[in-house]
Design a protein around this motif. Sequence first.
Motif, mmCIF file in Angstrom:
data_model
loop_
_atom_site.group_PDB
_atom_site.id
_atom_site.type_symbol
_atom_site.label_atom_id
_atom_site.label_comp_id
_atom_site.label_asym_id
_atom_site.label_seq_id
_atom_site.Cartn_x
_atom_site.Cartn_y
_atom_site.Cartn_z
ATOM 1 N N UNK A 137 46.950 -8.708 -3.537
ATOM 2 C CA UNK A 137 47.623 -7.939 -2.942
ATOM 3 C C UNK A 137 47.038 -6.571 -3.059
ATOM 4 N N UNK A 138 46.570 -5.577 -2.497
ATOM 5 C CA UNK A 138 46.138 -4.275 -2.953
ATOM 6 C C UNK A 138 46.891 -3.145 -1.946
ATOM 7 N N UNK B 66 42.574 -11.447 0.511
ATOM 8 C CA UNK B 66 42.924 -10.172 -0.080
ATOM 9 C C UNK B 66 44.094 -9.874 1.117
ATOM 10 N N UNK B 67 45.280 -9.372 0.459
ATOM 11 C CA UNK B 67 46.558 -8.872 1.313
ATOM 12 C C UNK B 67 46.433 -7.222 1.045
ATOM 13 N N UNK B 68 46.850 -6.609 2.158
ATOM 14 C CA UNK B 68 46.935 -5.121 2.105
ATOM 15 C C UNK B 68 48.411 -4.618 2.484
ATOM 16 N N UNK C 80 54.033 -4.922 0.468
ATOM 17 C CA UNK C 80 53.390 -5.857 1.366
ATOM 18 C C UNK C 80 54.305 -6.870 2.058
ATOM 19 N N UNK C 81 55.291 -7.172 1.316
ATOM 20 C CA UNK C 81 56.425 -7.978 1.795
ATOM 21 C C UNK C 81 57.200 -7.303 2.902
ATOM 22 N N UNK D 124 40.821 0.696 1.818
ATOM 23 C CA UNK D 124 39.773 1.139 0.989
ATOM 24 C C UNK D 124 39.304 -0.106 -0.048
ATOM 25 N N UNK D 125 40.401 -0.376 -0.905
ATOM 26 C CA UNK D 125 40.740 -1.459 -1.868
ATOM 27 C C UNK D 125 40.371 -2.855 -1.292
#
Length: 191
Positions: free
Chosen positions: A140-141, A105-107, A37-38, A145-146
């Motif tokens: 963070x996922x 939510x972060x992806x 994510x980062x 989909x998550x």
Amino acid sequence: MKKEELFAKLRKNTHDQFDMPDLQINALKYADTLQEFIKMTESSGGKVKRLEKDADLNAAIKETYPDAKVIASNIPGIHADKNPDTVAEAKDLNNTDVGVVRGTVGVAENACVWIPQTMKEKAVCFISENLVILLDEADVVNNMHEAYARIDMSNYGFGTFISGPSKTADIEQALVMGAQAARSVTVFLLS
């Protein structure tokens, strides 16, 4: 024609029937979701600051945007000059240097963060020159989909995914930052 009549005609004229397809999707998964994510946030032009949950967020905002004169937020504890819940209309948020919002939510796959509309005027997400998104590391996922499985619509029934600063290269293929929204986006990852 009534709905029941229409369905009856469809059933009568349906000769072949097929089972529903298997919807099991093997979506992307990362060994280190947070690091991905980062990396993706930074590659999209955004910045990430990792902070403890009890960190002084006002000091972190001031350090990140030292020249900011007008801050807008409705998050308790954030020292804001404008509150998107109490302005008369969205245009009153114009000239906001830093908007501070909370993501839920972060992806990792695309560095986007779900921002539910928890404020009266969602314009704060788009009209601010710079945007700070507060996001818990635990939220963070791996993939979309998550993310969709976790999204809970707010009372306003609106939310948006934001990934890095606004940019476009449509006009003469020249990259323009902040064309439709914030010129910069910093995600404060709270552990």
